[in-house]
Design an enzyme around this catalytic site. Structure first.
Site, PDB file in Angstrom:
ATOM      1  CE1 TYR A   1       6.263  -3.360   9.357  1.00 58.14           C
ATOM      2  CE2 TYR A   1       6.373  -2.248  11.474  1.00 58.14           C
ATOM      3  CZ  TYR A   1       5.737  -3.113  10.611  1.00 58.14           C
ATOM      4  OH  TYR A   1       4.579  -3.735  10.995  1.00 58.14           O
TER       5      TYR A   1
ATOM      6  CG  HIS B   1       4.932  -7.410   8.877  1.00 56.93           C
ATOM      7  ND1 HIS B   1       4.315  -7.995   7.790  1.00 56.93           N
ATOM      8  CD2 HIS B   1       4.033  -6.544   9.398  1.00 56.93           C
ATOM      9  CE1 HIS B   1       3.091  -7.506   7.674  1.00 56.93           C
ATOM     10  NE2 HIS B   1       2.890  -6.627   8.632  1.00 56.93           N
TER      11      HIS B   1
ATOM     12  CG  HIS C   1      -0.480   0.586  12.467  1.00 55.23           C
ATOM     13  ND1 HIS C   1      -0.665   1.028  11.180  1.00 55.23           N
ATOM     14  CD2 HIS C   1      -0.661  -0.744  12.420  1.00 55.23           C
ATOM     15  CE1 HIS C   1      -0.890  -0.009  10.382  1.00 55.23           C
ATOM     16  NE2 HIS C   1      -0.886  -1.088  11.124  1.00 55.23           N
TER      17      HIS C   1
ATOM     18  CG  HIS D   1      -0.709  -0.167   2.507  1.00 56.69           C
ATOM     19  ND1 HIS D   1       0.315   0.520   3.094  1.00 56.69           N
ATOM     20  CD2 HIS D   1      -1.247  -0.941   3.483  1.00 56.69           C
ATOM     21  CE1 HIS D   1       0.388   0.179   4.359  1.00 56.69           C
ATOM     22  NE2 HIS D   1      -0.529  -0.713   4.621  1.00 56.69           N
TER      23      HIS D   1
ATOM     24  CD  GLU E   1      -3.051  -2.587   7.740  1.00 55.19           C
ATOM     25  OE1 GLU E   1      -2.376  -2.364   8.756  1.00 55.19           O
ATOM     26  OE2 GLU E   1      -2.917  -1.956   6.674  1.00 55.19           O
TER      27      GLU E   1
ATOM     28  CG  ASP F   1      -0.923  -6.848   6.948  1.00 55.72           C
ATOM     29  OD1 ASP F   1      -1.940  -6.322   7.425  1.00 55.72           O
ATOM     30  OD2 ASP F   1       0.236  -6.498   7.265  1.00 55.72           O
TER      31      ASP F   1
ATOM     32  CG  HIS G   1      -3.341  -5.242  13.339  1.00 58.08           C
ATOM     33  ND1 HIS G   1      -4.268  -4.234  13.280  1.00 58.08           N
ATOM     34  CD2 HIS G   1      -2.368  -4.911  12.447  1.00 58.08           C
ATOM     35  CE1 HIS G   1      -3.867  -3.342  12.383  1.00 58.08           C
ATOM     36  NE2 HIS G   1      -2.730  -3.740  11.853  1.00 58.08           N
TER      37      HIS G   1
ATOM     38  CG  ASP H   1       1.346  -4.250  11.901  1.00 55.97           C
ATOM     39  OD1 ASP H   1       1.790  -5.190  11.227  1.00 55.97           O
ATOM     40  OD2 ASP H   1       0.267  -3.686  11.662  1.00 55.97           O
TER      41      ASP H   1
HETATM   42 FE1  FEO Z   1      -1.198  -3.124  10.330  1.00 55.06          FE
HETATM   43 FE2  FEO Z   1       0.907  -5.602   9.183  1.00 55.06          FE
HETATM   44  O1  FEO Z   1      -0.691  -4.620   9.343  1.00 55.06           O
END
Ligand code: FEO
Length: 395
Positions: A191, A224, A145, A24, A80, A82, A78, A164
């Site tokens: 990041y 990640h 976040h 993104h 989101e 991903d 989370h 994250d």
């Molecule tokens: Fe906030 Fe890795 O997604």
């Protein structure tokens, strides 16, 4: 990525996305990973899932350890996508009625992402869940976040599953910090700069809170990149340093150019600032990705932005960059503008307006020159460069 035991009865079961190059709007030149973790106890528990298109690979990795049907609890740190995109496929395999633990905001947000009426179990900040031998503690980390973000901590193993936070967009053969060493830090910094920078005050508050709680950390497992097991303190200290945003004697000259005039001005700023002992780098917006520029912006004391005037406005790449930087709310910067123009010359004024909106300290109206810079205009860039150098901290 195969299932890997990272501590006794705790497995990393996530996936590697080798080919993603644009996350993104963030350039992921070395791909990324979507990490998920499986805890084998009296209650078998999965923490987080992966992007939707990797759901079957996640299920395959879980199957190397345990039949997914035997998973008792699913934790979503989370919403989101991903980390939750694979949830529908996973819950179908695990059992749609299995308890799904998340924060209260996670419950709300997951319900807005998925139509299934899962067995949501919203948790309180500090709430505990016994798995048998191991106990999970949930820590709400609102706006780190997303509003739904939370961490999950395993008391007995002193392991923090940090969603994250403390992550890196990096795909490689390494699973742990001791396998890659300092080479991971530029990825962690990028990041932070592109994802967590706007939340710097919250990060400092959270680190204080965790310190006050005396939470021992043997391992930090983000969603990640690599896991911090050798020295989790290294990434936490780096987050404190980056969140403080103390400016360095460093400048970023970010610009675009049409006929090399604005570029000549950029070069003049770089020359003089380098002479003045400022670590300076020119970043041409069609050669440097905005997410790489922001990584340098993070600790720079001065951000000098140049644009030609195009059709009475900014060059489009400069508008893009200013919009992106404004959203990330960098602090403690000196700002300056420059640019060439043909007949109207609005660009410098427009850049100043944006830098002011970001609360950068503007120490000069900037340098604008018509058509092609001459000796005098290069000298004006040099003079402004010297003024900027004076405002930056000594080495
Ligand atoms: Fe906030 Fe890795 O997604």
């Amino acid at each position: 990525m195969r299932a890997t035991e990272i501590a006794k009865d705790i497995f990393s079961v996530g996936v590697i996305d080798w080919n993603i190059r644009d996350f993104h709007g963030y350039s992921t030149k070395e791909g990324t990973t979507y990490n998920a973790y499986l805890i084998i106890d009296e209650k078998i528990t999965l923490i987080d899932t992966v992007k939707k298109e990797f759901a079957d690979e996640l299920i395959g990795n879980i199957s190397q350890v345990v039949d997914p049907k035997n998973i008792d609890y699913v934790i979503s740190n989370h919403t989101e996508m991903d980390h939750s995109g694979g949830l529908a496929r996973l819950m179908h395999k695990v059992g749609e009625d299995k308890p799904l633990y998340c924060s209260k905001m996670g419950h709300k947000n997951l319900s807005q992402h998925f139509s299934q009426k899962w067995n949501y179990q919203p948790v309180e900040n500090g709430g505990e869940l016994s798995l048998g031998k191991k106990t999970l503690t949930f820590l709400e980390t609102r706006m780190l976040h997303w509003p739904d973000s939370m961490f999950t901590y395993v008391k007995e193993d002193k392991i923090l599953f940090s969603s994250d936070a403390f992550g890196q967009h990096y795909a490689g053969p390494e699973r742990f910090d001791d396998q890659i060493g300092d080479a991971i830090m530029p990825h962690a910094k990028k990041y932070f700069a592109n994802i967590l920078l706007p939340f710097s005050p919250l990060i400092l508050k959270l680190v204080n809170q965790v310190t006050e709680m005396g939470l021992a950390l043997d391992m930090v497992c983000p969603d990640h990149g690599i896991i911090w097991r050798d020295n989790p303190g290294k990434i936490i200290n780096a987050y404190v340093e980056w969140s403080n945003q103390a400016p360095k004697r460093k400048a970023v000259v970010v610009y675009d150019t049409m006929w090399h005039s604005t570029e000549k001005m950029a070069d003049a700023f770089v020359d003089v600032l380098t002479q003045e002992g400022v670590d300076t780098k020119p970043m041409h917006l069609r050669n440097c990705h905005r997410s790489d520029i922001i990584t340098d912006v993070l600790d720079a004391g001065a951000i000098i932005v140049g644009s030609p005037t195009l059709n009475n406005g900014l060059f489009p790449t400069v508008s893009d960059f200013l919009t992106y930087m404004k959203g990330l709310k960098p602090k403690n910067k000196v700002g300056a503008a420059f640019g060439s123009y043909g007949w109207s010359g609005e660009a410098v004024k427009l850049i100043n307006k944006e830098l002011e909106a970001m609360k950068f300290e503007l120490i000069d109206p900037g340098v604008k020159i018509q058509y092609v810079p001459n000796e005098q205009s290069i000298e004006a860039c040099h003079e402004l460069g010297k003024k900027i150098a004076q405002r930056l901290p000594a080495e």
